[in-house]
Design a protein around this motif. Structure first.
Motif, PDB file in Angstrom:
ATOM      1  N   VAL A 158       1.078  -1.074   0.311  1.00  0.00           N
ATOM      2  CA  VAL A 158      -0.142  -0.271  -0.147  1.00  0.00           C
ATOM      3  C   VAL A 158       1.350   1.187   0.009  1.00  0.00           C
ATOM      4  O   VAL A 158       1.465   1.322   0.792  1.00  0.00           O
ATOM      5  CB  VAL A 158      -1.170   0.730   1.112  1.00  0.00           C
ATOM      6  CG1 VAL A 158      -1.772   1.432   1.826  1.00  0.00           C
ATOM      7  CG2 VAL A 158      -2.259  -1.181   1.541  1.00  0.00           C
ATOM      8  N   THR A 159       0.527   1.645  -0.948  1.00  0.00           N
ATOM      9  CA  THR A 159       1.784   3.320  -0.608  1.00  0.00           C
ATOM     10  C   THR A 159       0.678   4.434  -0.511  1.00  0.00           C
ATOM     11  O   THR A 159      -0.677   4.481  -0.328  1.00  0.00           O
ATOM     12  CB  THR A 159       1.945   3.857  -2.057  1.00  0.00           C
ATOM     13  OG1 THR A 159       1.193   4.237  -3.032  1.00  0.00           O
ATOM     14  CG2 THR A 159       2.514   2.775  -3.237  1.00  0.00           C
ATOM     15  N   LEU A 167      -2.841   6.127  -1.079  1.00  0.00           N
ATOM     16  CA  LEU A 167      -3.107   6.500  -2.338  1.00  0.00           C
ATOM     17  C   LEU A 167      -3.522   5.333  -3.644  1.00  0.00           C
ATOM     18  O   LEU A 167      -4.402   5.346  -4.417  1.00  0.00           O
ATOM     19  CB  LEU A 167      -1.716   6.783  -2.762  1.00  0.00           C
ATOM     20  CG  LEU A 167      -1.022   7.880  -2.040  1.00  0.00           C
ATOM     21  CD1 LEU A 167       0.066   8.210  -2.366  1.00  0.00           C
ATOM     22  CD2 LEU A 167      -2.085   9.216  -2.765  1.00  0.00           C
ATOM     23  N   ARG A 168      -2.095   3.869  -3.324  1.00  0.00           N
ATOM     24  CA  ARG A 168      -2.833   2.443  -4.441  1.00  0.00           C
ATOM     25  C   ARG A 168      -2.453   1.627  -3.304  1.00  0.00           C
ATOM     26  O   ARG A 168      -1.515   1.513  -2.488  1.00  0.00           O
ATOM     27  CB  ARG A 168      -2.543   3.071  -5.741  1.00  0.00           C
ATOM     28  CG  ARG A 168      -0.727   2.975  -5.228  1.00  0.00           C
ATOM     29  CD  ARG A 168      -0.071   3.865  -7.120  1.00  0.00           C
ATOM     30  NE  ARG A 168      -0.250   4.566  -6.975  1.00  0.00           N
ATOM     31  CZ  ARG A 168       0.411   5.908  -7.032  1.00  0.00           C
ATOM     32  NH1 ARG A 168       1.512   5.633  -6.035  1.00  0.00           N
ATOM     33  NH2 ARG A 168       0.444   6.987  -6.744  1.00  0.00           N
ATOM     34  N   LEU A 188       8.223   1.124  -8.464  1.00  0.00           N
ATOM     35  CA  LEU A 188       8.441   0.907  -7.471  1.00  0.00           C
ATOM     36  C   LEU A 188       8.515  -0.719  -7.669  1.00  0.00           C
ATOM     37  O   LEU A 188       7.424  -1.792  -7.948  1.00  0.00           O
ATOM     38  CB  LEU A 188       7.576   0.334  -6.560  1.00  0.00           C
ATOM     39  CG  LEU A 188       7.702   0.166  -5.513  1.00  0.00           C
ATOM     40  CD1 LEU A 188       8.279   0.892  -3.866  1.00  0.00           C
ATOM     41  CD2 LEU A 188       6.023   0.785  -4.443  1.00  0.00           C
ATOM     42  N   VAL A 189      10.151  -1.480  -7.373  1.00  0.00           N
ATOM     43  CA  VAL A 189      10.629  -3.123  -7.465  1.00  0.00           C
ATOM     44  C   VAL A 189       9.485  -3.574  -6.562  1.00  0.00           C
ATOM     45  O   VAL A 189      10.480  -3.063  -5.130  1.00  0.00           O
ATOM     46  CB  VAL A 189      11.277  -3.100  -7.610  1.00  0.00           C
ATOM     47  CG1 VAL A 189      11.999  -3.975  -7.789  1.00  0.00           C
ATOM     48  CG2 VAL A 189      11.685  -2.411  -9.669  1.00  0.00           C
ATOM     49  N   SER A 202       4.081   0.282 -12.002  1.00  0.00           N
ATOM     50  CA  SER A 202       4.091   1.677 -12.356  1.00  0.00           C
ATOM     51  C   SER A 202       3.478   2.086 -11.510  1.00  0.00           C
ATOM     52  O   SER A 202       2.426   2.440 -10.874  1.00  0.00           O
ATOM     53  CB  SER A 202       3.542   2.657 -13.674  1.00  0.00           C
ATOM     54  OG  SER A 202       2.859   3.593 -14.259  1.00  0.00           O
ATOM     55  N   LEU A 203       4.178   3.644 -10.736  1.00  0.00           N
ATOM     56  CA  LEU A 203       3.019   4.140  -9.600  1.00  0.00           C
ATOM     57  C   LEU A 203       2.319   5.447  -9.893  1.00  0.00           C
ATOM     58  O   LEU A 203       1.286   5.402  -9.660  1.00  0.00           O
ATOM     59  CB  LEU A 203       4.650   4.822  -8.835  1.00  0.00           C
ATOM     60  CG  LEU A 203       5.193   4.009  -8.033  1.00  0.00           C
ATOM     61  CD1 LEU A 203       5.817   4.863  -7.028  1.00  0.00           C
ATOM     62  CD2 LEU A 203       4.148   2.923  -6.634  1.00  0.00           C
ATOM     63  N   SER A 204       2.397   5.974 -11.537  1.00  0.00           N
ATOM     64  CA  SER A 204       1.095   6.770 -11.978  1.00  0.00           C
ATOM     65  C   SER A 204      -0.021   6.004 -12.011  1.00  0.00           C
ATOM     66  O   SER A 204      -0.694   6.539 -12.187  1.00  0.00           O
ATOM     67  CB  SER A 204       1.788   7.559 -13.190  1.00  0.00           C
ATOM     68  OG  SER A 204       2.501   6.133 -13.690  1.00  0.00           O
TER      69      SER A 204
END
Length: 365
Positions: A158-159, A167-168, A188-189, A202-204
């Motif tokens: 979880v970010t 966030l996601r 993020l790996v 992908s964080l976007s």
């Protein structure tokens, strides 16, 4: 012309005011015998401000008054000491070279991201970051520019924003072992605990971009370091590079002792540095070929300058700085340290001192 000079004078006055403010904040953070160590980090009593960076007006675009560290001036580095309220564990950078330290307030609280210094002063405020933020115990990773956090949620990551807002959620399909932000801060790996697998997200968009496998080791403990184009799998004394786009694995490198630090230069064609038993190995990531081996006794931390031309390694016997291309020793700095980092503009090398509660900010004069 008069209006131009008036604007310059106004910006300079504002920088001076911010410098005085930063010095006052730093003096407030310096421990005193009459106060407990933890009192140097204030505890927020109000809601944390939004971590979303504020885009400055074009007229306030920040230009550092300092010169970047180069091979020509690295032997003229002078240290500015910044006292710490408690031991710092890591270094991060905010907007306009705002220095953020990952501190340990006390034994009962988890590490805290303490944004307490503006250096050098810039036409912005510290409102982008809380004065002190206690980090959650399931923290996995903090990006170089902390605008969010990655937390371990079992079989997912979880970010969240710095104020804790989710966030996601990234469902990885297995127990999470670790995570690391790529240099671009946009991916993020995540690597798993029940198998040798790295997932690049992908964080976007919140989508999984690729899954990397093929690395194997007898030891069940491993770490992943993402670079611009490759990831480095590290398990004890073994290192293996894998291309993120193609998944191609380079031959594994087996060293004589445990690997203590790994760092990619922040360039597409930059070098990879590996510290092993007091030696710094420089590697070309695209071919996995070793180019130089440099003596770095006592070194436990390393970092590349933003242009990739200088590499610094340090530990119990001070800091050494080399030319990446030739291996020439450019400078040696005294002190015992645990971490080091170059600022984004390359004007400052910051070291976390091991022999006292302080940061040293090394800058050319």
């Amino acid at each position: 012309m008069k209006e131009h000079y008036a604007l310059q004078e106004a910006v300079m006055k504002k920088q001076v005011v911010l410098l005085l403010f930063a010095l006052l904040v730093l003096s407030a953070c310096t421990p005193t015998p009459a106060a407990p160590m933890t009192s140097a980090i204030p505890t927020p009593t109000a809601a944390l401000p939004s971590p979303t960076p504020t885009t400055p007006a074009p007229t306030l675009a920040y230009e550092s008054p300092l010169m970047p560290i180069t091979a020509e001036n690295v032997n003229r580095l002078v240290a500015v000491e910044v006292p710490l309220p408690s031991l710092a564990q890591d270094l991060h950078w905010g907007a306009f070279n705002q220095l953020l330290a990952l501190c340990q307030p006390n034994a009962e609280n988890n590490a805290a991201l303490a944004a307490y210094a503006l250096f050098p002063p810039a036409p912005t405020t510290s409102a982008e970051y809380p004065a002190s933020l206690t980090l959650p115990p399931n923290l996995l990773a903090v990006p170089r520019h902390p605008i969010e956090l990655a937390l371990n949620n079992g079989n997912s990551v979880v970010t969240t924003s710095l104020d804790g807002a989710p966030l996601r959620t990234l469902e990885v399909g297995g127990p999470v072992y670790g995570a690391a932000y790529a240099p671009d801060q946009q991916t993020l790996v995540i690597y798993l605990a029940d198998r040798w697998e790295a997932q690049v997200w992908s964080l976007s968009t919140g989508e999984r971009l690729t899954t990397l496998t093929g690395f194997e080791t007898a030891a069940p403990v491993y770490t992943i370091f993402p670079g611009p184009n490759e990831i480095a799998w590290v398990a004890r004394s073994t290192l293996q590079l894998q291309n993120i786009q193609t998944g191609a694995l380079a031959p594994a490198a087996h060293y004589s002792d445990f690997i203590t630090a790994v760092s990619f230069a922040p360039l597409e064609d930059g070098a990879l540095g590996v510290l092993v038993a007091g030696q710094l190995h420089l590697i070309r990531p695209d071919t996995a070929t070793e180019t130089l081996v440099l003596e770095a006794p006592g070194a436990l931390a390393l970092a590349f300058s933003p242009d990739g031309q200088i590499v610094a390694a340090g530990g119990s016997q001070g800091v050494s700085l080399w030319d990446v291309n030739t291996g020439a020793l450019l400078a040696s700095l005294p002190g015992s340290l645990t971490r080091l980092s170059f600022s984004d503009d390359g004007t400052t090398l910051v070291t976390i001192q091991n022999d006292r509660l302080a940061l040293l900010l090394w800058q050319p004069r």
